[in-house]
Design a protein around this motif. Structure first.
Motif, short mmCIF file in Angstrom:
data_model
loop_
_atom_site.label_atom_id
_atom_site.label_comp_id
_atom_site.label_asym_id
_atom_site.label_seq_id
_atom_site.Cartn_x
_atom_site.Cartn_y
_atom_site.Cartn_z
N GLY A 76 79.40 -3.83 20.74
CA GLY A 76 79.26 -2.41 21.07
C GLY A 76 77.89 -1.99 21.56
N PHE A 77 76.99 -2.94 21.77
CA PHE A 77 75.67 -2.61 22.31
C PHE A 77 75.14 -3.85 23.03
N SER A 78 74.02 -3.66 23.72
CA SER A 78 73.43 -4.76 24.51
C SER A 78 72.66 -5.69 23.59
N PHE A 79 73.40 -6.59 22.95
CA PHE A 79 72.85 -7.46 21.92
C PHE A 79 71.62 -8.24 22.39
N ILE A 88 67.05 -8.11 15.95
CA ILE A 88 67.96 -7.98 14.82
C ILE A 88 67.22 -8.37 13.55
N GLY A 89 67.38 -7.55 12.53
CA GLY A 89 66.72 -7.82 11.26
C GLY A 89 67.71 -8.04 10.14
N THR A 118 75.56 -13.22 17.89
CA THR A 118 75.51 -13.49 16.45
C THR A 118 74.10 -13.89 16.04
N VAL A 119 73.70 -13.39 14.89
CA VAL A 119 72.43 -13.78 14.27
C VAL A 119 72.75 -14.46 12.95
N TYR A 120 71.98 -15.48 12.63
CA TYR A 120 72.19 -16.26 11.40
C TYR A 120 70.95 -16.17 10.51
N PRO A 168 63.71 -4.55 22.02
CA PRO A 168 63.51 -6.00 21.91
C PRO A 168 62.61 -6.46 20.78
N PRO A 169 61.51 -5.76 20.49
CA PRO A 169 60.64 -6.29 19.45
C PRO A 169 61.04 -5.87 18.04
#
Length: 121
Positions: free
Chosen positions: A26-29, A34-35, A78-80, A102-103
Protein backbone atom coordinates in the motif's frame (compact mmCIF):
# COMPACT_ATOMS: atom_id res chain seq x y z
CA UNK A 1 -4.38 1.00 2.02
CA UNK A 2 -1.12 0.87 3.97
CA UNK A 3 -0.51 -2.48 5.64
CA UNK A 4 2.38 -3.75 7.70
CA UNK A 5 1.99 -7.35 8.88
CA UNK A 6 4.45 -8.83 11.34
CA UNK A 7 5.00 -12.56 11.78
CA UNK A 8 7.50 -14.96 13.31
CA UNK A 9 7.02 -14.26 16.98
CA UNK A 10 6.63 -16.96 19.59
CA UNK A 11 8.00 -18.56 22.73
CA UNK A 12 11.72 -19.32 22.81
CA UNK A 13 14.19 -20.31 25.50
CA UNK A 14 17.01 -17.98 26.54
CA UNK A 15 19.86 -18.24 24.08
CA UNK A 16 17.52 -19.20 21.26
CA UNK A 17 16.73 -17.47 17.98
CA UNK A 18 13.73 -16.10 16.14
CA UNK A 19 13.30 -14.43 12.77
CA UNK A 20 10.62 -11.80 12.49
CA UNK A 21 9.17 -10.71 9.16
CA UNK A 22 7.32 -7.54 8.23
CA UNK A 23 5.33 -7.74 4.99
CA UNK A 24 4.40 -4.33 3.60
CA UNK A 25 1.87 -3.13 1.04
CA UNK A 26 0.00 0.00 0.00
CA UNK A 27 2.96 2.38 -0.20
CA UNK A 28 6.25 2.83 -2.04
CA UNK A 29 8.20 0.34 0.06
CA UNK A 30 11.53 0.75 -1.73
CA UNK A 31 11.59 4.47 -0.88
CA UNK A 32 10.92 4.16 2.84
CA UNK A 33 13.06 3.26 5.81
CA UNK A 34 11.54 0.56 8.01
CA UNK A 35 12.03 0.27 11.74
CA UNK A 36 11.44 -2.39 14.38
CA UNK A 37 10.20 -1.35 17.80
CA UNK A 38 9.23 -3.31 20.89
CA UNK A 39 7.14 -2.78 23.98
CA UNK A 40 7.63 -4.81 27.13
CA UNK A 41 4.85 -5.11 29.73
CA UNK A 42 4.63 -1.92 31.77
CA UNK A 43 7.22 -0.13 29.67
CA UNK A 44 7.19 2.38 26.86
CA UNK A 45 7.72 1.39 23.27
CA UNK A 46 11.38 1.56 22.29
CA UNK A 47 13.28 1.53 19.01
CA UNK A 48 15.15 -1.70 18.32
CA UNK A 49 16.52 -1.37 14.80
CA UNK A 50 16.04 0.44 11.51
CA UNK A 51 17.12 -0.02 7.91
CA UNK A 52 17.10 2.76 5.36
CA UNK A 53 15.41 2.52 1.98
CA UNK A 54 18.47 1.37 0.05
CA UNK A 55 19.58 -1.03 2.80
CA UNK A 56 22.87 0.83 2.88
CA UNK A 57 22.50 1.91 6.48
CA UNK A 58 21.26 0.18 9.61
CA UNK A 59 20.81 1.27 13.22
CA UNK A 60 20.55 -0.81 16.37
CA UNK A 61 19.75 -0.14 19.99
CA UNK A 62 22.77 -0.77 22.21
CA UNK A 63 20.89 -3.56 23.97
CA UNK A 64 20.65 -5.65 20.78
CA UNK A 65 23.88 -4.81 18.95
CA UNK A 66 25.76 -7.93 17.96
CA UNK A 67 22.69 -10.14 18.51
CA UNK A 68 20.06 -8.80 16.11
CA UNK A 69 20.38 -8.25 12.36
CA UNK A 70 17.94 -6.28 10.23
CA UNK A 71 17.63 -6.81 6.48
CA UNK A 72 15.18 -6.11 3.69
CA UNK A 73 14.12 -7.59 0.37
CA UNK A 74 12.67 -4.81 -1.77
CA UNK A 75 11.51 -7.33 -4.39
CA UNK A 76 9.29 -8.95 -1.74
CA UNK A 77 8.37 -5.76 0.16
CA UNK A 78 9.57 -7.44 3.33
CA UNK A 79 11.87 -6.54 6.19
CA UNK A 80 13.38 -9.15 8.50
CA UNK A 81 14.77 -9.07 12.02
CA UNK A 82 17.02 -11.99 12.87
CA UNK A 83 17.25 -12.25 16.64
CA UNK A 84 19.95 -14.47 18.14
CA UNK A 85 21.12 -15.10 21.71
CA UNK A 86 17.75 -14.01 23.00
CA UNK A 87 17.42 -12.91 26.59
CA UNK A 88 14.36 -12.68 28.87
CA UNK A 89 14.59 -8.90 28.65
CA UNK A 90 13.92 -9.15 24.91
CA UNK A 91 10.36 -10.20 25.73
CA UNK A 92 7.67 -7.91 24.37
CA UNK A 93 5.46 -7.08 21.44
CA UNK A 94 7.52 -6.30 18.36
CA UNK A 95 6.18 -3.80 15.84
CA UNK A 96 7.44 -2.80 12.45
CA UNK A 97 6.90 0.73 11.24
CA UNK A 98 7.12 2.63 8.00
CA UNK A 99 9.18 5.84 8.19
CA UNK A 100 8.17 8.96 6.29
CA UNK A 101 11.12 8.80 3.91
CA UNK A 102 14.30 6.96 2.95
CA UNK A 103 16.43 7.64 6.01
CA UNK A 104 15.86 6.19 9.47
CA UNK A 105 15.90 9.67 10.97
CA UNK A 106 12.38 10.28 9.65
CA UNK A 107 9.35 9.99 11.90
CA UNK A 108 7.05 6.98 11.82
CA UNK A 109 4.26 7.14 9.27
CA UNK A 110 2.39 3.95 10.14
CA UNK A 111 2.58 0.89 12.39
CA UNK A 112 1.91 -2.78 12.13
CA UNK A 113 -0.22 -4.69 14.64
CA UNK A 114 2.71 -6.36 16.36
CA UNK A 115 3.89 -9.88 17.11
CA UNK A 116 4.55 -11.29 20.57
CA UNK A 117 8.04 -12.50 21.48
CA UNK A 118 8.46 -14.31 24.77
CA UNK A 119 11.87 -15.45 25.99
CA UNK A 120 11.49 -17.79 28.92
CA UNK A 121 12.66 -21.16 30.18
Amino acid sequence: QVQLVESGGGLVQPGGSLRLSCAASGFSFRYRAIGWFRQAPGKEREAVSCINASAGSTDYADSVKGRFTISRDNAKNTVYLQMNSLKPEDTGVYYCAQKMGPPCSNSVASWGQGTQVTVSS
